[in-house]
Motif scaffolding. Structure first.
Motif, PDB file in Angstrom:
ATOM      1  N   SER A  37      17.759   6.231   1.803  1.00 57.95           N
ATOM      2  CA  SER A  37      17.580   7.500   1.927  1.00 57.95           C
ATOM      3  C   SER A  37      16.528   7.636   2.813  1.00 57.95           C
ATOM      4  O   SER A  37      15.306   6.904   2.298  1.00 57.95           O
ATOM      5  N   THR A  38      15.763   7.775   4.024  1.00 50.59           N
ATOM      6  CA  THR A  38      14.621   7.952   4.900  1.00 50.59           C
ATOM      7  C   THR A  38      13.637   8.492   3.315  1.00 50.59           C
ATOM      8  O   THR A  38      12.234   8.324   3.738  1.00 50.59           O
ATOM      9  N   PHE A  39      14.778  10.198   2.684  1.00 50.42           N
ATOM     10  CA  PHE A  39      13.187  10.706   1.684  1.00 50.42           C
ATOM     11  C   PHE A  39      12.993   9.507   1.000  1.00 50.42           C
ATOM     12  O   PHE A  39      11.699   9.574   0.436  1.00 50.42           O
ATOM     13  N   THR A  40      13.356   8.773   0.578  1.00 52.62           N
ATOM     14  CA  THR A  40      13.386   7.974  -0.623  1.00 52.62           C
ATOM     15  C   THR A  40      12.378   7.046  -0.391  1.00 52.62           C
ATOM     16  O   THR A  40      11.429   6.465  -0.478  1.00 52.62           O
ATOM     17  N   TRP A  42      10.367   7.097   1.960  1.00 54.77           N
ATOM     18  CA  TRP A  42       9.464   7.716   2.548  1.00 54.77           C
ATOM     19  C   TRP A  42       8.311   7.589   1.620  1.00 54.77           C
ATOM     20  O   TRP A  42       7.036   6.781   1.794  1.00 54.77           O
ATOM     21  N   TYR A 180       7.874   9.391  -6.736  1.00 56.63           N
ATOM     22  CA  TYR A 180       8.348  11.393  -6.037  1.00 56.63           C
ATOM     23  C   TYR A 180       6.806  12.289  -6.671  1.00 56.63           C
ATOM     24  O   TYR A 180       6.196  12.814  -6.310  1.00 56.63           O
ATOM     25  N   ASN A 267       9.864   7.180   9.341  1.00 58.95           N
ATOM     26  CA  ASN A 267       8.201   7.213   8.716  1.00 58.95           C
ATOM     27  C   ASN A 267       7.057   6.538   9.410  1.00 58.95           C
ATOM     28  O   ASN A 267       6.400   7.449   8.869  1.00 58.95           O
TER      29      ASN A 267
END
Length: 471
Positions: A37-40, A42, A180, A267
């Motif tokens: 995902s975009t989150f991961t 990033w 993270y 990102n």
């Protein structure tokens, strides 16, 4: 020391919680299912871009060279602008071609396994000193935070062993999990550090720069020895091109693992927010000019100030944050080196064989970097300066390969890379005085010239008329 060691172990435990790939799934170990995902994505991209240099190096440059430390903020801006255009295209090509490494890109786009092998060697050689930097930097962090050289060496060994363990277990997914935690720790550590500095300087941050302006005005200009305008401009150019054009092999897995090009573009837009955090070590370096004894080692300034301004347990928190900024990039670099060697250089059969060979390469690369860090910490210092300069020699061929139709042939690309690397080594180890001009940029210019001439020769021969046979 207790807080630091517990923190290092905790980081590794988080890494082991990443999902273990199925047996023999080298692709899963390297780039996951290409659906991050975009989150991961990033955190993967940020985790590999912000390293021990963010804690130690920037503060050290500000301490000795003043505003020249801002070069990091400038070249990262160039990185992200270029990545907005290049990263989605690299991901698209990687998905279609099944790329797992940077060298796969070269071998496929230029239809040349030999070029892929050469790129694998160049990538592994120039990433090794970067790996040693992370390991040695972690030892220095613990040593400065605790006052124990033995503790620093112990931490280097422990962190390396634990990093190898979670990398072997869960690959890129483990790195993502630790990323993270690392980013959260980094922000906490930097905020704690800047708060301690602000409370220790008369007039706070504003008073700090007023004092520097009055007492050391040259530090607010590009007139320091070794940190003049030439250094600033050429370092920004070579580093900006290096990161923005994907010349560092360990930056490819996060790009190839992204679920979409849109995630990478998002990102590239928002990752520059991290540069706010990078301003903190620069401020800390300026504070060191007033609070730390002149003549101190530049890289020791940040942790020395932490020891002077914070209680012991908070120094431990800062040390854990800095340690995480070493372990995540170390893990990514190990993956980059081992994947190049096992898949492209040794070409170990099917994916299961590649994964077995890869695990051996992970252990070998980490062990070599650790041994050099413990026994000869200065052995690769000169080569370290070649990391960005050396890998940027891949830039022309990478750019040409992004086109829909590749108009550069493999031989000119190979000759350009070899010329650039050779010139860079000669300039660095041959005692050639180029002042503060970045040697990587000089080598890149010659690289491009040789590539262009060789391409003209190749094309002229391919279009030359074939003479008629004699009767």
């Amino acid at each position: 020391m207790a807080i630091t060691l517990i923190g290092i172990v905790t980081i590794a435990v988080v890494g082991v919680t990443g999902r273990r790939p199925g047996r023999g799934e080298f692709g899963e170990w390297t780039v996951g299912k290409r659906r991050f995902s975009t989150f991961t994505t990033w955190f993967l991209q940020a985790g590999e871009a912000f390293t021990t240099f963010s804690f130690l190096g920037l503060a050290g440059i500000a301490f000795g060279g003043g505003v020249a430390a801002a070069f990091a903020l400038c070249y990262l801006s160039i990185n992200f602008i270029l990545q907005y255009f290049t990263a989605p295209r690299m991901r698209e090509l990687g998905r279609k071609g099944g790329y797992l490494t940077q060298a796969d890109y070269f071998a496929d786009r230029y239809r040349s396994p030999l070029l892929g092998k050469v790129v694998a060697v160049v990538g592994a050689v120039f990433l090794l000193p970067y790996l040693q930097l992370q390991i040695t930097g972690l030892g220095l962090i613990v040593q400065l935070a605790t006052g124990s050289r033995t503790g620093g060496n112990l931490s280097m060994v422990l962190a390396t062993v634990l990093t190898v363990a979670f990398v072997l277990w869960s690959g890129i997914r483990g790195i993502a999990r630790v990323a993270y935690l690392k980013d959260a720790l980094m922000i906490i550590g930097l905020v704690v550090l800047i708060a301690g500095v602000a409370l220790s300087v008369n007039g706070g941050i504003g008073g700090l720069f007023e004092t520097v302006r009055d007492a050391h005005p040259n530090l607010l200009t590009f007139h320091q020895e070794g940190y003049d305008a030439t250094f600033f401009v050429t370092a920004v150019i070579i580093s900006g091109l290096g990161g923005g054009l994907g010349t560092l092999p360990h930056l490819w897995p996060p790009v190839l693992a992204a679920g979409s090009g849109r995630a990478l573009r998002q990102n590239a837009i928002w990752l520059p927010l991290y540069q706010i955090a990078l301003g903190i070590p620069v401020i800390v370096g300026f504070a060191g000019i007033l609070l730390v004894k002149q003549g101190s080692a530049p890289n020791a300034v940040a942790l020395t100030l932490a020891g002077q301004t914070l209680p012991g347990w908070l120094v431990g928190v800062v040390a854990v944050a800095a340690a995480s900024a070493a372990m995540v990039p170390s893990a990514a670099i190990v993956v980059g080196i081992s994947s190049l060697l096992s898949r492209n250089l040794l070409s170990a059969g099917n994916e299961r064989a590649q994964l077995r060979t890869n695990h051996v390469c992970v252990i070998g690369a980490a062990t070599l970097a650790l041994v050099l860090g413990l026994t000869r910490p200065g052995l690769l210092s000169d080569l370290l300066l070649l990391t960005y300069g050396g890998l940027t020699q891949l830039a022309p061929a990478i750019v040409m390969g992004l086109a829909k139709k590749v108009r550069l042939d493999a031989v000119p690309a190979l000759l350009g890379i070899l010329t650039g690397v050779g010139v860079l080594i000669w300039l660095t180890f041959g005692g050639v005085d180029v002042g503060t001009f970045d040697t990587g940029l000089i080598a890149l210019v010659l690289n491009m010239a040789v590539t262009a001439v060789a391409q003209l020769v190749v094309r002229s021969r391919s279009t030359a008329p074939v003479p008629a046979e004699a009767n």
